[in-house]
Design a protein around this motif. Structure first.
Motif, PDB file in Angstrom:
ATOM      1  N   SER A 140     -13.213   7.359   0.262  1.00 21.20           N
ATOM      2  CA  SER A 140     -12.063   7.217  -0.310  1.00 21.20           C
ATOM      3  C   SER A 140     -11.193   6.004  -0.302  1.00 21.20           C
ATOM      4  O   SER A 140     -11.107   5.447   0.869  1.00 21.20           O
ATOM      5  CB  SER A 140     -10.882   8.180   0.691  1.00 21.20           C
ATOM      6  N   ILE A 141     -10.947   5.441  -1.604  1.00 22.79           N
ATOM      7  CA  ILE A 141     -10.396   4.155  -1.805  1.00 22.79           C
ATOM      8  C   ILE A 141      -9.162   4.130  -1.045  1.00 22.79           C
ATOM      9  O   ILE A 141      -8.786   3.051  -0.443  1.00 22.79           O
ATOM     10  CB  ILE A 141     -10.183   3.817  -3.330  1.00 22.79           C
ATOM     11  N   LEU A 142      -8.256   5.211  -0.954  1.00 23.44           N
ATOM     12  CA  LEU A 142      -6.895   5.118  -0.269  1.00 23.44           C
ATOM     13  C   LEU A 142      -7.116   4.955   1.091  1.00 23.44           C
ATOM     14  O   LEU A 142      -6.359   4.243   1.769  1.00 23.44           O
ATOM     15  CB  LEU A 142      -6.213   6.573  -0.743  1.00 23.44           C
ATOM     16  N   GLU A 143      -8.075   5.622   1.649  1.00 27.06           N
ATOM     17  CA  GLU A 143      -8.340   5.715   3.178  1.00 27.06           C
ATOM     18  C   GLU A 143      -8.395   4.137   3.413  1.00 27.06           C
ATOM     19  O   GLU A 143      -8.195   3.698   4.446  1.00 27.06           O
ATOM     20  CB  GLU A 143      -9.243   6.492   3.581  1.00 27.06           C
ATOM     21  N   LEU A 144      -9.630   3.732   2.748  1.00 20.97           N
ATOM     22  CA  LEU A 144     -10.138   2.445   2.986  1.00 20.97           C
ATOM     23  C   LEU A 144      -8.872   1.218   2.832  1.00 20.97           C
ATOM     24  O   LEU A 144      -8.690   0.467   3.757  1.00 20.97           O
ATOM     25  CB  LEU A 144     -11.189   1.938   2.233  1.00 20.97           C
ATOM     26  N   LEU A 145      -7.975   1.375   1.945  1.00 17.15           N
ATOM     27  CA  LEU A 145      -6.845   0.467   1.771  1.00 17.15           C
ATOM     28  C   LEU A 145      -5.971   0.642   3.050  1.00 17.15           C
ATOM     29  O   LEU A 145      -5.431  -0.462   3.355  1.00 17.15           O
ATOM     30  CB  LEU A 145      -6.264   0.706   0.308  1.00 17.15           C
ATOM     31  N   LEU A 146      -5.859   1.756   3.222  1.00 12.89           N
ATOM     32  CA  LEU A 146      -4.702   2.055   4.395  1.00 12.89           C
ATOM     33  C   LEU A 146      -5.050   1.543   5.489  1.00 12.89           C
ATOM     34  O   LEU A 146      -4.281   1.213   6.652  1.00 12.89           O
ATOM     35  CB  LEU A 146      -4.323   3.461   4.481  1.00 12.89           C
TER      36      LEU A 146
END
Length: 87
Positions: A46-52
């Motif tokens: 998950s790109i979003l989880e990594l960025l968060l």
């Protein structure tokens, strides 16, 4: 299952391009890859989880890999985090 602490050396930290490369490496791997920073976890799919995670330069990330080809998966992810996806 193996785990390794990695210090992010990329000047801009774990940004969008780095996260995209990690997701790509995760797809190529048959292992489950999980990132942990300050008690917060992120699935490498998950790109979003990594960025968060909000991991900037010099942040320390715990990477846990479980499944087939664990050594290769953790090596690939380490190279991406240290190299900064070539930026």
């Amino acid at each position: 299952m193996i785990s390794k602490e990695i210090e992010i050396k990329a000047p801009h930290g774990l940004h969008l391009r780095v996260a995209a490369e990690i997701v790509k490496a995760n797809k190529d791997s048959k292992a489950k890859i999980i990132f942990t920073k300050d008690g917060q976890t992120a699935d490498a799919s998950s790109i979003l989880e990594l960025l968060l995670l909000g991991a900037g330069e010099n942040s320390k990330i715990q990477v846990t890999v479980d499944g087939d080809n664990e050594q290769k998966a953790i090596q690939d992810v380490s190279e991406i985090l240290i190299d900064g996806a070539g930026i």
